[in-house]
Design an enzyme around this catalytic site. Structure first.
Site, PDB file in Angstrom:
ATOM      1  CG  ASP A  25      -1.826   1.197   1.303  1.00 38.48           C
ATOM      2  OD1 ASP A  25      -2.306   1.640   0.241  1.00 38.48           O
ATOM      3  OD2 ASP A  25      -2.073   1.684   2.416  1.00 38.48           O
ATOM      4  CG  ASP A  65      -1.498   5.579   1.679  1.00 40.96           C
ATOM      5  OD1 ASP A  65      -2.250   5.226   0.755  1.00 40.96           O
ATOM      6  OD2 ASP A  65      -1.583   5.122   2.833  1.00 40.96           O
TER       7      ASP A  65
END
Length: 102
Positions: A50, A52
């Site tokens: 993930d 970000d």
């Protein structure tokens, strides 16, 4: 934080310099996630990776696909701790203050 019934994972915050725009960086990071096996099944669900975008220079971006600064940055100690190590004097472009750990 978030869904807890999943395997342990590591968090890391890095600072990079790039000639790309924020949306170009988003597209690139999503391609990296896909290439590394990310499958988006449910929000905050288990995933291989993930990435970000927490900040992008001192820009405030409200795009349907990207909100910068990251909207939950002030609620995530696991993000604030490493961020404070690499950018201890960075001023949040919306709150106009350094994001301390509370």
């Amino acid at each position: 934080m978030g869904v807890e019934d999943q395997p342990s994972f590591l968090n890391q915050v890095i600072l990079i310099s790039s000639p790309l725009s924020a949306l170009e960086c988003l597209n690139l990071t999503q391609k990296i996630e896909l290439d590394l096996g990310r499958v988006r099944l449910k929000k905050w669900g288990e995933r291989a990776i993930d990435i970000d975008l927490l900040y992008f220079n001192d820009e405030v971006i409200n795009h349907p696909n990207l909100i910068v600064p990251h909207p939950f940055i002030s609620e995530r100690r696991f993000t604030l701790e490493p961020l404070a190590e690499i950018a201890p004097t960075y001023i949040h472009p919306v709150y106009k203050k350094i994001m301390y750990l509370y």
